[in-house]
Design an enzyme around this catalytic site. Structure first.
Site, PDB file in Angstrom:
ATOM      1  N   ASP A  67       0.815  -1.220   0.000  1.00  0.00           N
ATOM      2  CA  ASP A  67       0.000   0.000   0.000  1.00  0.00           C
ATOM      3  C   ASP A  67       0.846   1.265   0.000  1.00  0.00           C
ATOM      4  O   ASP A  67       2.068   1.214   0.174  1.00  0.00           O
ATOM      5  CB  ASP A  67      -0.952  -0.005   1.216  1.00  0.00           C
ATOM      6  CG  ASP A  67      -0.250  -0.386   2.518  1.00  0.00           C
ATOM      7  OD1 ASP A  67       0.993  -0.381   2.555  1.00  0.00           O
ATOM      8  OD2 ASP A  67      -0.947  -0.664   3.505  1.00  0.00           O
ATOM      9  N   ASN A 135      -7.271  -2.726  14.358  1.00  0.00           N
ATOM     10  CA  ASN A 135      -8.678  -3.048  14.087  1.00  0.00           C
ATOM     11  C   ASN A 135      -8.800  -4.250  13.140  1.00  0.00           C
ATOM     12  O   ASN A 135      -9.845  -4.462  12.534  1.00  0.00           O
ATOM     13  CB  ASN A 135      -9.408  -1.824  13.511  1.00  0.00           C
ATOM     14  CG  ASN A 135      -8.804  -1.356  12.193  1.00  0.00           C
ATOM     15  OD1 ASN A 135      -7.865  -1.963  11.684  1.00  0.00           O
ATOM     16  ND2 ASN A 135      -9.342  -0.287  11.631  1.00  0.00           N
ATOM     17  N   HIS A 137      -7.055  -4.679  10.368  1.00  0.00           N
ATOM     18  CA  HIS A 137      -6.831  -4.422   8.944  1.00  0.00           C
ATOM     19  C   HIS A 137      -5.540  -5.062   8.451  1.00  0.00           C
ATOM     20  O   HIS A 137      -4.603  -5.282   9.217  1.00  0.00           O
ATOM     21  CB  HIS A 137      -6.903  -2.928   8.595  1.00  0.00           C
ATOM     22  CG  HIS A 137      -5.750  -2.081   8.999  1.00  0.00           C
ATOM     23  ND1 HIS A 137      -5.896  -0.908   9.711  1.00  0.00           N
ATOM     24  CD2 HIS A 137      -4.423  -2.185   8.779  1.00  0.00           C
ATOM     25  CE1 HIS A 137      -4.725  -0.353   9.897  1.00  0.00           C
ATOM     26  NE2 HIS A 137      -3.804  -1.101   9.350  1.00  0.00           N
ATOM     27  N   GLU A 142      -9.614  -1.845   5.463  1.00  0.00           N
ATOM     28  CA  GLU A 142     -10.256  -1.551   6.742  1.00  0.00           C
ATOM     29  C   GLU A 142     -11.475  -2.453   6.947  1.00  0.00           C
ATOM     30  O   GLU A 142     -11.993  -3.028   5.990  1.00  0.00           O
ATOM     31  CB  GLU A 142     -10.700  -0.080   6.750  1.00  0.00           C
ATOM     32  CG  GLU A 142      -9.552   0.922   6.597  1.00  0.00           C
ATOM     33  CD  GLU A 142      -8.754   1.120   7.891  1.00  0.00           C
ATOM     34  OE1 GLU A 142      -8.768   0.232   8.762  1.00  0.00           O
ATOM     35  OE2 GLU A 142      -8.104   2.173   8.019  1.00  0.00           O
TER      36      GLU A 142
HETATM   37  C1  GLP Z   1      -0.467   0.407   8.637  1.00  0.00           C
HETATM   38  C2  GLP Z   1      -0.137  -0.354   7.354  1.00  0.00           C
HETATM   39  C3  GLP Z   1      -0.289  -1.839   7.534  1.00  0.00           C
HETATM   40  C4  GLP Z   1       0.389  -2.261   8.809  1.00  0.00           C
HETATM   41  C5  GLP Z   1      -0.349  -1.682   9.975  1.00  0.00           C
HETATM   42  C6  GLP Z   1       0.276  -2.018  11.321  1.00  0.00           C
HETATM   43  O1  GLP Z   1      -1.714   1.043   8.616  1.00  0.00           O
HETATM   44  N1  GLP Z   1      -0.877   0.053   6.210  1.00  0.00           N
HETATM   45  O2  GLP Z   1       0.246  -2.510   6.403  1.00  0.00           O
HETATM   46  O3  GLP Z   1       0.400  -3.661   8.931  1.00  0.00           O
HETATM   47  O4  GLP Z   1      -0.447  -0.282   9.859  1.00  0.00           O
HETATM   48  O5  GLP Z   1       1.382  -1.213  11.558  1.00  0.00           O
HETATM   49  P1  GLP Z   1       2.402  -1.405  12.730  1.00  0.00           P
HETATM   50  O6  GLP Z   1       3.250  -2.576  12.339  1.00  0.00           O
HETATM   51  O7  GLP Z   1       3.180  -0.123  12.784  1.00  0.00           O
HETATM   52  O8  GLP Z   1       1.615  -1.648  13.953  1.00  0.00           O
END
Ligand code: GLP
Length: 245
Positions: A67, A135, A137, A142
């Site tokens: 993404d 959440n 995702h 989402e």
């Molecule tokens: C972001 C990314 C995800 C990631 C998630 C968790 O929103 N788009 O791909 O897995 O957050 O991030 P973190 O590893 O910093 O908790």
């Protein structure tokens, strides 16, 4: 589903890097699906260390990222392109031309279609690395997202904007939109590696692995993937222990 329980973040990062390294050794021109966020930082550090020790060759590896924020150029320190360049690509011998991340500035609809075509033209994703949102995702899919979606534009939820605000100087700077591989795209990867650490992910992990398969927890669809490996630490497993799943 193969679940690997580790004691802490350092072990999680080593184990995840080992699995990725194994894939590269078996298939030197593999297509890796990569993720951003804090969770994979340690994994990338380990991969860089393996490369520096002369144990890993990235020269033929291709990558596609999950993404990207809308509206940020790749030179912006919070863009996912910048993240990948600084944490991994600039530190290994990968050909940057073989690293693909959605362009946050290109026209949205066209970029999504092009990205999906790009993945197909590479022959699909061999191994997709995933983190987990609080959440539930995955990528920027989402809660409520259809499981069959391909790469598409999204409006971020306030919980995701809030979670990611820590990385920006001013929370107002967090983009409200992003482009993400869809769950259909993610599920088409031949193998998936989900890495999760920390107590704040415990509820999401419990729902993802042992809850009903429902769009309200996007990661729950991973239960249906034929080759899913999950690596999570004790803290992330807390809810699972508590409810005896
Ligand atoms: C972001 C990314 C995800 C990631 C998630 C968790 O929103 N788009 O791909 O897995 O957050 O991030 P973190 O590893 O910093 O908790």
């Amino acid at each position: 589903m193969k679940v690997i329980r580790v004691s802490d973040y350092a072990e999680l990062s080593r184990k995840a890097a080992d699995l990725i390294a194994e894939e590269i050794r078996e298939k030197p021109d593999c297509v890796l699906g990569l993720a951003t966020g804090s969770t994979p930082e340690g994994t990338y550090k380990q991969l860089v260390a393996e490369y520096e020790a002369g144990k890993l060759d990235f020269s033929r590896v291709r990558t596609v990222n999950l993404d990207e924020y809308r509206g940020l150029p790749g030179s912006h320190p919070q863009s996912y392109r910048y993240f990948m360049d600084t944490h991994l690509f600039s530190r290994i011998n990968i050909n940057k031309k073989n690293t693909f991340i959605p362009d946050g500035l290109a026209p949205e609809k066209e970029e999504c279609e092009e990205y999906e075509k790009r993945i197909l033209s590479l022959g699909g994703i061999d191994l997709q690395l995933l983190g987990l949102g609080r959440n539930g995702h995955i990528g920027f899919n989402e809660p409520g997202t259809s499981f069959i979606m391909e790469t598409h534009p999204v409006k971020l939820t306030s919980s995701t904007i809030q979670a990611n605000a820590r990385l920006f100087n001013d929370p107002e700077e967090v983009p409200r939109r992003a482009v993400t591989m869809g769950i259909g795209t993610i599920m088409s990867a031949r193998e998936i590696l989900l890495i999760v650490n920390g107590e704040d992910k415990a509820e999401a992990l419990q729902k993802a692995l042992y809850g009903p398969v429902t769009p309200s927890c996007p990661a729950s669809i991973l239960q249906d993937h034929p080759a899913l490996t999950v690596i999570a630490d004790e803290e992330a497993f807390r809810e699972i222990q508590a409810c005896g799943s």
